[in-house]
Design an enzyme around this catalytic site. Structure first.
Site, PDB file in Angstrom:
ATOM      1  N   ARG A  27       0.864  -1.192   0.000  1.00 41.10           N
ATOM      2  CA  ARG A  27       0.000   0.000   0.000  1.00 41.10           C
ATOM      3  C   ARG A  27       0.886   1.223   0.000  1.00 41.10           C
ATOM      4  O   ARG A  27       2.107   1.124   0.149  1.00 41.10           O
ATOM      5  CB  ARG A  27      -1.026   0.007   1.147  1.00 41.10           C
ATOM      6  CG  ARG A  27      -0.693  -0.613   2.445  1.00 41.10           C
ATOM      7  CD  ARG A  27       0.384   0.033   3.222  1.00 41.10           C
ATOM      8  NE  ARG A  27       0.213   1.469   3.343  1.00 41.10           N
ATOM      9  CZ  ARG A  27       1.191   2.308   3.583  1.00 41.10           C
ATOM     10  NH1 ARG A  27       2.450   1.892   3.706  1.00 41.10           N
ATOM     11  NH2 ARG A  27       0.987   3.590   3.687  1.00 41.10           N
ATOM     12  N   GLY A  28       0.252   2.387  -0.194  1.00 41.46           N
ATOM     13  CA  GLY A  28       1.005   3.624  -0.362  1.00 41.46           C
ATOM     14  C   GLY A  28       1.049   3.910  -1.857  1.00 41.46           C
ATOM     15  O   GLY A  28       1.423   3.039  -2.639  1.00 41.46           O
ATOM     16  N   ALA A  29       0.667   5.132  -2.245  1.00 40.21           N
ATOM     17  CA  ALA A  29       0.498   5.430  -3.669  1.00 40.21           C
ATOM     18  C   ALA A  29       1.727   5.073  -4.517  1.00 40.21           C
ATOM     19  O   ALA A  29       1.596   4.366  -5.521  1.00 40.21           O
ATOM     20  CB  ALA A  29       0.104   6.896  -3.838  1.00 40.21           C
ATOM     21  N   ARG A  48      -7.823  -0.561  -6.714  1.00 41.74           N
ATOM     22  CA  ARG A  48      -8.003   0.563  -5.790  1.00 41.74           C
ATOM     23  C   ARG A  48      -8.185   1.838  -6.613  1.00 41.74           C
ATOM     24  O   ARG A  48      -7.366   2.138  -7.478  1.00 41.74           O
ATOM     25  CB  ARG A  48      -6.795   0.708  -4.838  1.00 41.74           C
ATOM     26  CG  ARG A  48      -6.616  -0.551  -3.959  1.00 41.74           C
ATOM     27  CD  ARG A  48      -5.770  -0.267  -2.743  1.00 41.74           C
ATOM     28  NE  ARG A  48      -6.457   0.621  -1.819  1.00 41.74           N
ATOM     29  CZ  ARG A  48      -5.841   1.254  -0.813  1.00 41.74           C
ATOM     30  NH1 ARG A  48      -4.540   1.098  -0.627  1.00 41.74           N
ATOM     31  NH2 ARG A  48      -6.525   2.042  -0.004  1.00 41.74           N
ATOM     32  N   GLN A  51      -2.079   2.124   9.932  1.00 39.38           N
ATOM     33  CA  GLN A  51      -0.783   2.228   9.251  1.00 39.38           C
ATOM     34  C   GLN A  51       0.221   3.046  10.061  1.00 39.38           C
ATOM     35  O   GLN A  51       1.427   2.828   9.977  1.00 39.38           O
ATOM     36  CB  GLN A  51      -0.946   2.872   7.862  1.00 39.38           C
ATOM     37  CG  GLN A  51      -1.708   2.036   6.855  1.00 39.38           C
ATOM     38  CD  GLN A  51      -3.195   2.367   6.845  1.00 39.38           C
ATOM     39  OE1 GLN A  51      -3.724   2.901   7.826  1.00 39.38           O
ATOM     40  NE2 GLN A  51      -3.868   2.046   5.778  1.00 39.38           N
ATOM     41  N   ASP A  59      -2.269  10.537  -1.926  1.00 40.42           N
ATOM     42  CA  ASP A  59      -2.656   9.461  -2.840  1.00 40.42           C
ATOM     43  C   ASP A  59      -3.004   9.994  -4.221  1.00 40.42           C
ATOM     44  O   ASP A  59      -2.879   9.285  -5.222  1.00 40.42           O
ATOM     45  CB  ASP A  59      -3.808   8.650  -2.252  1.00 40.42           C
ATOM     46  CG  ASP A  59      -3.299   7.820  -1.075  1.00 40.42           C
ATOM     47  OD1 ASP A  59      -3.208   8.363   0.033  1.00 40.42           O
ATOM     48  OD2 ASP A  59      -2.916   6.651  -1.303  1.00 40.42           O
ATOM     49  N   ASN A  78      -5.748  12.122   0.548  1.00 39.96           N
ATOM     50  CA  ASN A  78      -4.812  11.319   1.331  1.00 39.96           C
ATOM     51  C   ASN A  78      -5.645  10.522   2.331  1.00 39.96           C
ATOM     52  O   ASN A  78      -6.864  10.690   2.424  1.00 39.96           O
ATOM     53  CB  ASN A  78      -3.774  12.225   2.023  1.00 39.96           C
ATOM     54  CG  ASN A  78      -2.628  11.436   2.646  1.00 39.96           C
ATOM     55  OD1 ASN A  78      -2.090  10.520   2.019  1.00 39.96           O
ATOM     56  ND2 ASN A  78      -2.270  11.735   3.877  1.00 39.96           N
ATOM     57  N   LYS A  79      -4.988   9.665   3.071  1.00 39.52           N
ATOM     58  CA  LYS A  79      -5.652   8.776   4.031  1.00 39.52           C
ATOM     59  C   LYS A  79      -6.709   9.508   4.854  1.00 39.52           C
ATOM     60  O   LYS A  79      -6.500  10.642   5.283  1.00 39.52           O
ATOM     61  CB  LYS A  79      -4.571   8.200   4.957  1.00 39.52           C
ATOM     62  CG  LYS A  79      -5.047   7.244   6.030  1.00 39.52           C
ATOM     63  CD  LYS A  79      -5.828   6.073   5.494  1.00 39.52           C
ATOM     64  CE  LYS A  79      -5.083   5.303   4.437  1.00 39.52           C
ATOM     65  NZ  LYS A  79      -5.988   4.502   3.573  1.00 39.52           N
TER      66      LYS A  79
END
Lengths: 353, 353
Positions: free
Chosen positions: A51-53, A94, A201, A242, A252-253
């Site tokens: 995960r993570g862009a 995603r 996270q 993201d 973002n998150k």
């Protein structure tokens, strides 16, 4: 010091397979998944093993290469048709992080431009392209780190959210790349990491990688950030992204937007660190960014344990959008973009075209 | 409908013992603790088997009565000395909620004023006083509910934090008492409950009691509230309080202050519901309210499972303080206090003296 070497090997080729550090098992275990086909990569992305862009972008590129390796047809048009469809499957895993779309598009463009090659050679070319994307990601981390370090001051107390670290990239980090370089330069500072419910996270990944790097880190629940700011215990907020729209709105998150509002309210700088591959100039504003709604189980369960009454309704948006007006600066691999962000983004994206 | 009857029996006398609904086991099990002495009550408060400012006040009063029942001395001065010390032990269990101090002081005043009675009669008088405090708490809930209902409108979407419900009181609720009365009057509305890390009182307790009452409730992680407000999906914020200073600053569960800032930012009303026993006119401003720092395990573990790397630093303030400027109104058992809150609080507290 070779700062373009990965701090953590989050994803890499091992012969004909892609090995991914399974982030679901962290911080307790370092488990590696071996992905032999694109479906395994799609699952790893969908289930948050990777995960993570930026990391998702690299994984998607490698997934495309694995997909190409698995296509058993004799003719280029059929190959290109199947290759295109594999891209659709990867993109569908995603919706929010634009790096996924970006990496798939780039792999498709290579296939299109190199379709004169024999099939076997094209497949090798695609694998090589995925390696280039990984190397570029590592260089991006180094550049983001170098661009961002001058924004930090001795004794800063940096609040971060989710994980914009080595784990969110091919191994260098975005927001945390700045902290790694600051640490390497001997700057004294400390970090508060929001735990980042529902998937934690911050508590699991950011705490783990900062602790591993010897950077002082304190974990807080997401709802403690306001109190810390009110007490004057935070000097800067630094997060990843993201997707960044053309006007500078930042997806973002989930939980980033309230931190931006609180930072604004307490007159604290709010910095976003991301490679240019996270900027989506085709999306004019944050309103056009799709927000992924994830499985309710992420909210109702923690580590398999039900924490709510059974069958309660929950809501689980994985991201939120911070309006450009709350962003002090965007730290990219191509330099720092300051307000007005729309103009700065336009200039940077023209330069990297 | 007898709204001064408890919605849930959170605490009550059963002969010579106090039976407490153990909130640590909710929402999965309804477990009752039988407390035979004041130490058991002190433990129940300290370990959050009973929590919520009004409920803690009632528990402390019953604990004082149990303490009185357990003192085996022949002479009044010795009795009063020991009784006073039991009060200190109960007060020390949790520092922020002022109802604890308030209830202990009230029980001490009864002992002082009635010291002419024979010891056995005084003990019975103290037990009776604790029952009066419980009954008053139930009446407070009814009055808070009645005062607050006119503030709600059809189709309201109310955001609440932590648990200011039946479980936080002797069984009537503070913030949620308003919702129970609105529901009884047929008003259509729905509720978003912040899960309220670290102890998850929203996910575990508020969701449970609202679901039980047939009120539509959706659980969110604490960091989703900003996004919901930004999307226009919240119309009002309604929370309880652990202590209200003379100027109207409100100490409440950690995470309340950021909700107040966000509500202010989105021009949403931010209401606080509490009985007058939660108002502490001896503390001029929120800066004078002690903020309890609780066990780091509440942050690092969920349901016994470690979620962070081992030995990571954490911070665990149980409360934060919302400045009076962000409070639209305080809904008390004596009416609604509107800004300027300091003046309204002064008037109400003069009236109840």
């Amino acid at each position: 010091m070779t700062l373009s070497a990965p701090i953590i090997r989050t994803i890499e080729w091992k012969e004909e397979t892609v090995v991914v550090l399974d982030q679901r098992a962290l911080p307790h275990e370092e488990v590696y998944l071996t992905c032999a086909d694109y479906q395994a990569i799609a699952d790893a992305i969908r289930l948050l093993a990777v995960r993570g862009a930026p990391a998702i972008g690299v994984a998607a590129a490698m997934g495309m290469a694995l997909g190409a390796m698995g296509i058993s047809v004799q003719h280029m048009p059929q190959f290109l048709g199947r290759f295109h469809k594999i891209g659709d499957i990867l993109i569908a895993t995603r919706p929010t992080a634009v790096n996924l779309q970006w990496a798939v598009d780039r792999m498709r463009a290579v296939a299109r431009h190199e379709q004169h090659l024999p099939l076997a050679a094209l497949v090798q070319r695609l694998k090589a392209e995925s390696c280039t994307i990984l190397e570029e990601d590592l260089r991006c981390s180094t550049r983001i780190g170098a661009c961002g370090v001058p924004l930090l001051a001795p004794e800063d107390v940096v609040l971060t959210h989710c994980n914009a670290g080595a784990l969110a990239t091919a191994g260098g980090g975005t927001a945390l790349a700045i902290l790694y370089q600051a640490k390497a330069q001997g700057l004294p500072f400390q970090v508060y990491a929001c735990e980042t419910r529902p998937v934690l996270q911050g508590a699991r990944l950011t705490a783990w990688e900062l602790q591993r790097a010897g950077i002082p880190v304190t974990v807080i629940t997401d709802n403690m950030a306001g109190w810390l700011m009110q007490q004057g215990r935070i000097t800067k907020v630094l997060v990843g992204a993201d997707r960044i729209a053309a006007n500078g709105d930042v997806a973002n998150k989930i939980g980033t937007y309230p931190l931006a509002v609180l930072a604004h309210h307490h007159r604290l700088p709010f910095y976003v660190a991301a490679p240019c591959s996270t900027i989506d100039i085709t999306t004019p504003t944050g309103g056009g960014i799709p927000i992924e709604e994830r499985d309710p189980h992420e909210v109702t369960h923690i580590d398999g344990t039900l924490i709510t009454p059974p069958q309660v309704a929950v809501c689980n948006p994985a991201f939120d959008v911070t309006p450009a007006a709350y962003v002090t600066a965007i730290i990219t691999d191509q330099g720092i973009i300051e307000p007005p962000l729309a103009r700065g983004i336009h200039a940077v994206m023209e330069a990297v075209r």
